[in-house]
Design a protein around this motif. Structure first.
Motif, PDB file in Angstrom:
ATOM      1  N   SER B  72      -3.292 -61.867   0.088  1.00 43.31           N
ATOM      2  CA  SER B  72      -2.506 -61.562   1.202  1.00 43.31           C
ATOM      3  C   SER B  72      -2.061 -60.104   1.283  1.00 43.31           C
ATOM      4  O   SER B  72      -0.794 -60.082   0.368  1.00 43.31           O
ATOM      5  CB  SER B  72      -1.619 -62.862   1.382  1.00 43.31           C
ATOM      6  OG  SER B  72      -0.738 -62.798   2.371  1.00 43.31           O
ATOM      7  N   TYR B  73      -2.562 -59.360   1.683  1.00 47.12           N
ATOM      8  CA  TYR B  73      -2.141 -57.803   1.281  1.00 47.12           C
ATOM      9  C   TYR B  73      -1.479 -57.248   2.453  1.00 47.12           C
ATOM     10  O   TYR B  73      -1.348 -55.779   2.395  1.00 47.12           O
ATOM     11  CB  TYR B  73      -3.146 -56.981   0.678  1.00 47.12           C
ATOM     12  CG  TYR B  73      -3.874 -57.582  -0.543  1.00 47.12           C
ATOM     13  CD1 TYR B  73      -2.721 -57.806  -1.675  1.00 47.12           C
ATOM     14  CD2 TYR B  73      -5.019 -58.084  -0.857  1.00 47.12           C
ATOM     15  CE1 TYR B  73      -3.159 -58.492  -2.740  1.00 47.12           C
ATOM     16  CE2 TYR B  73      -5.322 -58.670  -1.838  1.00 47.12           C
ATOM     17  CZ  TYR B  73      -4.502 -58.993  -2.960  1.00 47.12           C
ATOM     18  OH  TYR B  73      -4.875 -59.399  -4.109  1.00 47.12           O
ATOM     19  N   GLY B  74      -1.351 -57.959   3.527  1.00 45.18           N
ATOM     20  CA  GLY B  74      -0.697 -57.135   4.644  1.00 45.18           C
ATOM     21  C   GLY B  74       0.557 -57.403   4.907  1.00 45.18           C
ATOM     22  O   GLY B  74       1.296 -58.250   3.984  1.00 45.18           O
ATOM     23  N   ILE B  75       1.384 -56.646   5.760  1.00 48.53           N
ATOM     24  CA  ILE B  75       3.002 -56.862   5.958  1.00 48.53           C
ATOM     25  C   ILE B  75       2.882 -57.232   7.340  1.00 48.53           C
ATOM     26  O   ILE B  75       2.695 -56.377   8.409  1.00 48.53           O
ATOM     27  CB  ILE B  75       3.811 -55.395   5.534  1.00 48.53           C
ATOM     28  CG1 ILE B  75       3.113 -55.078   4.352  1.00 48.53           C
ATOM     29  CG2 ILE B  75       5.141 -55.758   5.925  1.00 48.53           C
ATOM     30  CD1 ILE B  75       3.549 -53.458   3.930  1.00 48.53           C
ATOM     31  N   ARG B  76       3.457 -58.406   7.591  1.00 49.16           N
ATOM     32  CA  ARG B  76       3.762 -58.804   9.069  1.00 49.16           C
ATOM     33  C   ARG B  76       4.460 -58.041   9.866  1.00 49.16           C
ATOM     34  O   ARG B  76       5.525 -57.448   9.400  1.00 49.16           O
ATOM     35  CB  ARG B  76       4.299 -60.294   9.184  1.00 49.16           C
ATOM     36  CG  ARG B  76       3.309 -61.375   8.670  1.00 49.16           C
ATOM     37  CD  ARG B  76       3.785 -62.831   8.386  1.00 49.16           C
ATOM     38  NE  ARG B  76       3.025 -63.640   7.440  1.00 49.16           N
ATOM     39  CZ  ARG B  76       2.542 -64.584   7.961  1.00 49.16           C
ATOM     40  NH1 ARG B  76       2.737 -64.951   9.187  1.00 49.16           N
ATOM     41  NH2 ARG B  76       1.806 -65.432   7.007  1.00 49.16           N
ATOM     42  N   GLY B  77       4.253 -57.835  10.949  1.00 47.83           N
ATOM     43  CA  GLY B  77       4.784 -56.703  11.833  1.00 47.83           C
ATOM     44  C   GLY B  77       4.720 -55.283  11.799  1.00 47.83           C
ATOM     45  O   GLY B  77       5.211 -54.357  12.380  1.00 47.83           O
ATOM     46  N   VAL B  78       3.935 -55.079  10.653  1.00 45.11           N
ATOM     47  CA  VAL B  78       3.697 -53.508  10.321  1.00 45.11           C
ATOM     48  C   VAL B  78       2.296 -53.355  10.184  1.00 45.11           C
ATOM     49  O   VAL B  78       1.768 -52.703  10.779  1.00 45.11           O
ATOM     50  CB  VAL B  78       4.216 -53.512   8.772  1.00 45.11           C
ATOM     51  CG1 VAL B  78       3.991 -51.945   8.350  1.00 45.11           C
ATOM     52  CG2 VAL B  78       5.799 -53.480   8.763  1.00 45.11           C
ATOM     53  N   GLY B  79       1.449 -53.906   9.214  1.00 47.86           N
ATOM     54  CA  GLY B  79       0.133 -53.826   9.079  1.00 47.86           C
ATOM     55  C   GLY B  79      -0.265 -53.787   7.602  1.00 47.86           C
ATOM     56  O   GLY B  79       0.254 -54.526   6.834  1.00 47.86           O
ATOM     57  N   TYR B  80      -1.363 -52.944   7.255  1.00 49.08           N
ATOM     58  CA  TYR B  80      -1.974 -52.990   5.897  1.00 49.08           C
ATOM     59  C   TYR B  80      -1.726 -51.353   5.415  1.00 49.08           C
ATOM     60  O   TYR B  80      -2.060 -50.420   6.028  1.00 49.08           O
ATOM     61  CB  TYR B  80      -3.310 -53.358   5.901  1.00 49.08           C
ATOM     62  CG  TYR B  80      -3.719 -54.835   6.470  1.00 49.08           C
ATOM     63  CD1 TYR B  80      -3.722 -55.790   5.394  1.00 49.08           C
ATOM     64  CD2 TYR B  80      -3.963 -54.761   7.863  1.00 49.08           C
ATOM     65  CE1 TYR B  80      -4.259 -56.892   5.946  1.00 49.08           C
ATOM     66  CE2 TYR B  80      -4.438 -56.195   8.312  1.00 49.08           C
ATOM     67  CZ  TYR B  80      -4.398 -57.102   7.330  1.00 49.08           C
ATOM     68  OH  TYR B  80      -4.468 -58.496   7.806  1.00 49.08           O
ATOM     69  N   GLU B  81      -1.332 -51.354   4.211  1.00 49.17           N
ATOM     70  CA  GLU B  81      -1.448 -50.103   3.591  1.00 49.17           C
ATOM     71  C   GLU B  81      -2.745 -49.819   3.323  1.00 49.17           C
ATOM     72  O   GLU B  81      -3.557 -50.559   2.430  1.00 49.17           O
ATOM     73  CB  GLU B  81      -0.528 -50.084   2.368  1.00 49.17           C
ATOM     74  CG  GLU B  81       0.940 -50.042   2.423  1.00 49.17           C
ATOM     75  CD  GLU B  81       1.660 -49.461   1.454  1.00 49.17           C
ATOM     76  OE1 GLU B  81       1.207 -48.932   0.598  1.00 49.17           O
ATOM     77  OE2 GLU B  81       2.789 -49.529   1.664  1.00 49.17           O
ATOM     78  N   VAL B  82      -3.119 -48.422   3.692  1.00 47.84           N
ATOM     79  CA  VAL B  82      -4.597 -48.044   3.325  1.00 47.84           C
ATOM     80  C   VAL B  82      -5.096 -47.980   2.148  1.00 47.84           C
ATOM     81  O   VAL B  82      -6.135 -48.622   1.677  1.00 47.84           O
ATOM     82  CB  VAL B  82      -4.957 -46.605   4.173  1.00 47.84           C
ATOM     83  CG1 VAL B  82      -6.020 -46.211   3.834  1.00 47.84           C
ATOM     84  CG2 VAL B  82      -4.628 -46.664   5.649  1.00 47.84           C
ATOM     85  N   GLY B  83      -4.254 -47.562   1.204  1.00 48.36           N
ATOM     86  CA  GLY B  83      -4.497 -47.273  -0.157  1.00 48.36           C
ATOM     87  C   GLY B  83      -4.577 -48.655  -0.981  1.00 48.36           C
ATOM     88  O   GLY B  83      -5.495 -48.677  -1.826  1.00 48.36           O
ATOM     89  N   THR B  84      -3.719 -49.610  -0.348  1.00 49.09           N
ATOM     90  CA  THR B  84      -3.853 -50.837  -1.258  1.00 49.09           C
ATOM     91  C   THR B  84      -5.177 -51.683  -0.956  1.00 49.09           C
ATOM     92  O   THR B  84      -5.754 -52.112  -1.723  1.00 49.09           O
ATOM     93  CB  THR B  84      -2.510 -51.824  -0.567  1.00 49.09           C
ATOM     94  OG1 THR B  84      -1.379 -51.322  -0.994  1.00 49.09           O
ATOM     95  CG2 THR B  84      -2.703 -53.206  -1.263  1.00 49.09           C
ATOM     96  N   LEU B  85      -5.624 -51.565   0.532  1.00 50.90           N
ATOM     97  CA  LEU B  85      -6.788 -52.212   0.795  1.00 50.90           C
ATOM     98  C   LEU B  85      -7.940 -51.493   0.070  1.00 50.90           C
ATOM     99  O   LEU B  85      -9.063 -52.337  -0.151  1.00 50.90           O
ATOM    100  CB  LEU B  85      -6.785 -51.922   2.458  1.00 50.90           C
ATOM    101  CG  LEU B  85      -6.229 -53.062   3.191  1.00 50.90           C
ATOM    102  CD1 LEU B  85      -6.856 -53.072   4.769  1.00 50.90           C
ATOM    103  CD2 LEU B  85      -6.431 -54.506   2.855  1.00 50.90           C
ATOM    104  N   ILE B  86      -7.982 -50.289   0.091  1.00 47.90           N
ATOM    105  CA  ILE B  86      -8.952 -49.565  -0.499  1.00 47.90           C
ATOM    106  C   ILE B  86      -9.225 -50.048  -1.932  1.00 47.90           C
ATOM    107  O   ILE B  86     -10.364 -50.177  -2.432  1.00 47.90           O
ATOM    108  CB  ILE B  86      -8.734 -48.120  -0.671  1.00 47.90           C
ATOM    109  CG1 ILE B  86      -9.000 -47.279   0.989  1.00 47.90           C
ATOM    110  CG2 ILE B  86      -9.812 -47.421  -1.487  1.00 47.90           C
ATOM    111  CD1 ILE B  86      -9.002 -45.980   1.075  1.00 47.90           C
ATOM    112  N   GLU B  87      -8.250 -50.294  -2.664  1.00 50.61           N
ATOM    113  CA  GLU B  87      -8.149 -50.587  -4.146  1.00 50.61           C
ATOM    114  C   GLU B  87      -8.723 -52.332  -4.264  1.00 50.61           C
ATOM    115  O   GLU B  87      -9.632 -52.412  -4.923  1.00 50.61           O
ATOM    116  CB  GLU B  87      -6.757 -50.797  -4.493  1.00 50.61           C
ATOM    117  CG  GLU B  87      -6.336 -51.173  -6.058  1.00 50.61           C
ATOM    118  CD  GLU B  87      -4.759 -50.916  -6.161  1.00 50.61           C
ATOM    119  OE1 GLU B  87      -4.414 -51.787  -6.718  1.00 50.61           O
ATOM    120  OE2 GLU B  87      -4.007 -49.848  -5.976  1.00 50.61           O
ATOM    121  N   HIS B  88      -8.329 -53.030  -3.098  1.00 53.82           N
ATOM    122  CA  HIS B  88      -8.663 -54.495  -3.378  1.00 53.82           C
ATOM    123  C   HIS B  88     -10.166 -54.610  -2.873  1.00 53.82           C
ATOM    124  O   HIS B  88     -10.759 -55.362  -3.690  1.00 53.82           O
ATOM    125  CB  HIS B  88      -7.533 -55.061  -2.491  1.00 53.82           C
ATOM    126  CG  HIS B  88      -6.169 -55.526  -3.247  1.00 53.82           C
ATOM    127  ND1 HIS B  88      -6.148 -56.381  -4.527  1.00 53.82           N
ATOM    128  CD2 HIS B  88      -5.184 -55.008  -2.820  1.00 53.82           C
ATOM    129  CE1 HIS B  88      -4.948 -56.166  -4.758  1.00 53.82           C
ATOM    130  NE2 HIS B  88      -4.110 -55.466  -3.846  1.00 53.82           N
TER     131      HIS B  88
END
Lengths: 234, 234
Positions: B72-88
């Motif tokens: 669960s790496y998203g932030i409700r109301g905001v979206g996903y951080e690109v760097g975090t997603l790339i990492e995971h």
DNA sequence: TAGATTGTTAATCGATTAACAATC
DNA sequence: TAGATTGTTAATCGATTAACAATC
């Protein structure tokens, strides 16, 4: 007789009608055809669903279901006639009519695709090579002169091209795609590692070589984790 | 938190566990990663599921479901951080550990694959080139010397190779495959247009270039039939 | 007829989608 | 708080499989 499924406004779908064949089945038909060709080469005239399925690497029930979409061409208690199946699958895949293919982009990968013997042996001939690079335009590859992409409309019309293979750099892919669609191409096989969009009347397939390795890498990780778990259990 | 699905004898599957990610999702993760990289290149740090899904050519609900398998790496109301997603995603695909790849067969297609820039840019380096042809063995391609397939065991051990790309003639593919498995390779990407079989612990993917064109040819036929039907209705 | 194999049904499985409560 | 967007549920859809009646 198969009941018509997915019938649309135009009326019934007879077996063999392209509309009635599921996408997953179409992809396997290509494999069945290849296997059947090798059987024919070995002068084998009859094959059971079990034999053909094993050779194609699928479940025999799936093979029979796939073939049933084309019609009822097997003989109960006997099997399928190799020649009959080749004929019907070829017709379903549209291989009985000549299709002119253009290859766009003759760089590293494009040149290999231009010389790929597997296209010709399975019913496709590259009719035109196209590039945007002045250093490549005019050169000859496998007997074909590389043409200027600015002449695309004329080239497509000249050869009646409906299918294009896209082997251009990722940055150019969408723009070239647009040109292809404008020129009248209705099927595109994209090797550029980028998502391109096309209008609904155009069919697009992609081959992402690095993604294939990444998927295998995932499974390597999975196997490594499983091995660790086994050790932990012991 | 995701409930463990497909839990096996070894106990629970935490999100991110390779076992809990469906096959169809894995294939799309590679696409998401590619899109995310281009976003990062453009210094974009946050992306919504809608934006990322559009860029990847999928439904946003599917994208969110796919990402939920990793955690669960998203932030409700905001979206996903690109760097975090790339990492995971990179970690899930196993791209954070180095994987040595061998390319078997440096003919027409093999040479193009050896020089394919898209492998290196997406985390793979070809560690060894191998062939059986005396005319090719010893030659240098992109700085790598082509080695003799008879030395396969040593080559695999030397580089710790687990993934092989198979670009040999169809007639040789199964035999080469057997050798690779014996040498310890556990993932194979097969470009030879033939069905090869491997033991259950080995992952096999195939790229059938001619089949791709045949599938497009099928759709050309389908479209032609649809056009005829429209005319008939008018 | 007896044996073999197809074509089809019904059950299962996995993947996709729409909708929305949770929550940033 | 109000608006936006995630994560998840439940429904739907499509693909696969086992089983077997039909029939060569």
């Amino acid at each position: 007789m198969t009941a018509p499924r997915d019938a649309r406004s135009a009326g019934d779908c007879r077996p063999g009608d392209a509309r009635s064949v599921p996408e997953a089945t179409v992809a396997r038909l290509a494999t069945y055809l290849r296997v059947l060709s090798t059987l024919a080469d070995r002068s084998i005239t009859t094959v059971s669903s079990e034999e053909l399925a094993t050779a194609a690497g699928v479940n025999s029930a799936l093979l029979r279901k796939d073939l049933s979409f084309l019609g009822s061409y097997g003989i109960r208690g006997v099997g399928y006639e190799v020649g009959t199946l080749i004929e019907h699958i070829s017709r379903t895949l549209g291989l009985t009519v000549h299709r002119a293919v253009a290859l766009i982009g003759v760089g590293n990968l494009g040149q290999a695709l231009a010389g790929y013997a597997g296209f010709a042996s399975r019913g496709f001939r590259i009719a035109a090579l196209v590039d945007a690079d002045a250093g490549r335009i005019g050169s000859t590859i496998r007997g074909l002169t590389v043409r200027d992409i600015r002449d695309l409309d004329a080239i497509v019309a000249e050869h009646g091209i409906t299918i294009a293979v896209l082997a251009v750099p990722a940055a150019a892919a969408q723009e070239v795609c647009n040109r292809l669609v404008r020129a009248g191409v209705t099927s595109i096989l994209n090797f550029a590692p980028v998502v391109v969009s096309v209008p609904p009347h155009v069919d697009l397939r992609k081959v992402d070589l690095a993604a294939e390795l990444q998927i295998l890498s995932f499974h390597e990780t999975r196997k490594a984790a499983a091995a660790l778990t086994e050790v932990a259990q012991a």
